[in-house]
Scaffold this motif. Sequence first.
Motif, PDB file in Angstrom:
ATOM      1  N   ILE A  25       0.879  -1.248   0.140  1.00  0.00           N
ATOM      2  CA  ILE A  25      -0.067  -0.005  -0.107  1.00  0.00           C
ATOM      3  C   ILE A  25       0.849   1.311  -0.083  1.00  0.00           C
ATOM      4  O   ILE A  25       1.869   1.346   0.802  1.00  0.00           O
ATOM      5  N   LYS A  26       0.776   2.242  -0.995  1.00  0.00           N
ATOM      6  CA  LYS A  26       1.291   3.495  -0.892  1.00  0.00           C
ATOM      7  C   LYS A  26       0.179   4.682  -0.195  1.00  0.00           C
ATOM      8  O   LYS A  26      -0.699   4.476  -0.684  1.00  0.00           O
ATOM      9  N   ALA A  27       0.768   5.098   0.655  1.00  0.00           N
ATOM     10  CA  ALA A  27      -0.063   6.340   1.218  1.00  0.00           C
ATOM     11  C   ALA A  27       0.902   7.133   1.977  1.00  0.00           C
ATOM     12  O   ALA A  27       1.822   6.916   2.736  1.00  0.00           O
ATOM     13  N   ASN A  28       0.575   8.623   1.812  1.00  0.00           N
ATOM     14  CA  ASN A  28       1.182   9.829   2.410  1.00  0.00           C
ATOM     15  C   ASN A  28       2.545   9.753   2.283  1.00  0.00           C
ATOM     16  O   ASN A  28       3.205   9.792   3.101  1.00  0.00           O
ATOM     17  N   GLY A  29       3.078   9.296   1.145  1.00  0.00           N
ATOM     18  CA  GLY A  29       4.306   9.323   0.941  1.00  0.00           C
ATOM     19  C   GLY A  29       5.431   8.009   1.334  1.00  0.00           C
ATOM     20  O   GLY A  29       6.660   8.132   1.159  1.00  0.00           O
ATOM     21  N   LEU A  30       4.638   7.273   1.669  1.00  0.00           N
ATOM     22  CA  LEU A  30       5.382   5.948   2.247  1.00  0.00           C
ATOM     23  C   LEU A  30       4.750   4.907   1.617  1.00  0.00           C
ATOM     24  O   LEU A  30       3.683   4.726   1.275  1.00  0.00           O
ATOM     25  N   ILE A  31       5.472   3.767   1.507  1.00  0.00           N
ATOM     26  CA  ILE A  31       5.130   2.210   1.227  1.00  0.00           C
ATOM     27  C   ILE A  31       5.196   1.266   2.175  1.00  0.00           C
ATOM     28  O   ILE A  31       6.306   1.129   2.736  1.00  0.00           O
ATOM     29  N   LEU A  45      12.079  -6.362  -3.880  1.00  0.00           N
ATOM     30  CA  LEU A  45      12.809  -5.225  -4.893  1.00  0.00           C
ATOM     31  C   LEU A  45      11.677  -5.038  -6.022  1.00  0.00           C
ATOM     32  O   LEU A  45      11.501  -3.927  -6.319  1.00  0.00           O
ATOM     33  N   ALA A  46      11.153  -6.061  -6.731  1.00  0.00           N
ATOM     34  CA  ALA A  46      10.010  -6.250  -7.709  1.00  0.00           C
ATOM     35  C   ALA A  46       8.964  -5.267  -7.273  1.00  0.00           C
ATOM     36  O   ALA A  46       8.532  -4.263  -8.154  1.00  0.00           O
ATOM     37  N   ILE A  47       8.310  -5.457  -6.110  1.00  0.00           N
ATOM     38  CA  ILE A  47       7.139  -4.683  -5.511  1.00  0.00           C
ATOM     39  C   ILE A  47       7.623  -3.291  -5.498  1.00  0.00           C
ATOM     40  O   ILE A  47       6.689  -2.433  -5.796  1.00  0.00           O
ATOM     41  N   LEU A  48       8.529  -2.981  -4.798  1.00  0.00           N
ATOM     42  CA  LEU A  48       9.128  -1.517  -4.578  1.00  0.00           C
ATOM     43  C   LEU A  48       9.297  -0.973  -6.065  1.00  0.00           C
ATOM     44  O   LEU A  48       8.907   0.116  -6.052  1.00  0.00           O
ATOM     45  N   GLU A  49       9.801  -1.586  -6.817  1.00  0.00           N
ATOM     46  CA  GLU A  49      10.179  -0.707  -8.371  1.00  0.00           C
ATOM     47  C   GLU A  49       8.589  -0.478  -8.695  1.00  0.00           C
ATOM     48  O   GLU A  49       8.272   0.486  -9.602  1.00  0.00           O
ATOM     49  N   ALA A  50       7.622  -1.487  -8.661  1.00  0.00           N
ATOM     50  CA  ALA A  50       6.401  -1.539  -9.178  1.00  0.00           C
ATOM     51  C   ALA A  50       5.783  -0.163  -8.711  1.00  0.00           C
ATOM     52  O   ALA A  50       4.718   0.371  -9.404  1.00  0.00           O
ATOM     53  N   ALA A  51       5.844   0.105  -7.461  1.00  0.00           N
ATOM     54  CA  ALA A  51       5.544   1.358  -6.690  1.00  0.00           C
ATOM     55  C   ALA A  51       6.506   2.447  -6.783  1.00  0.00           C
ATOM     56  O   ALA A  51       5.741   3.498  -6.541  1.00  0.00           O
ATOM     57  N   GLY A  52       7.137   2.585  -7.705  1.00  0.00           N
ATOM     58  CA  GLY A  52       7.989   3.750  -7.947  1.00  0.00           C
ATOM     59  C   GLY A  52       8.998   3.838  -6.878  1.00  0.00           C
ATOM     60  O   GLY A  52       9.672   5.158  -6.801  1.00  0.00           O
ATOM     61  N   SER A  53       9.537   3.103  -6.149  1.00  0.00           N
ATOM     62  CA  SER A  53      10.543   3.231  -4.967  1.00  0.00           C
ATOM     63  C   SER A  53      11.607   2.237  -5.262  1.00  0.00           C
ATOM     64  O   SER A  53      11.889   1.722  -6.591  1.00  0.00           O
TER      65      SER A  53
END
Length: 127
Positions: free
Chosen positions: A21-27, A59-67
């Motif tokens: 979940i991405k919320a308020n600048g955090l993942i 890593l894959a999920i973070l990259e999908a989230a733009g992080s």
Amino acid sequence: MRQVIATDKGPKAIGPYSQGIKANGLIFLSGQIPLDPGSQQIIPGDVTAQTERVLQNILAILEAAGSSLPQVVKTTVFLKNMSEFAAMNDVYGRYFTDQPPARSTVEVARLPKDVLVEIEVVALAQK
């Protein structure tokens, strides 16, 4: 604002939860276990192999989230056996090389699908 993170490059959720979940600048990533994203099967092997797969999934999920991994601020590592800490830590250290995040590591009685390691992370939303 709240946004669900979902990618085919990471394992599908095996229950009523989101990959992240991405919320308020955090993942916030759900705990990742060593599931192969293609087969949805637990990878065979010891804690070293399983930690490698878990971190690849993260890593894959973070990259999908733009992080990315350098944006991770906190991890929680769940180990089936604390005597495997050094082996897990060797793999973990290859992924978090410079300014590693805060971390807690705990031994647990049992993990989903009887895996050896599970890791959850909190990261900043921007690379």
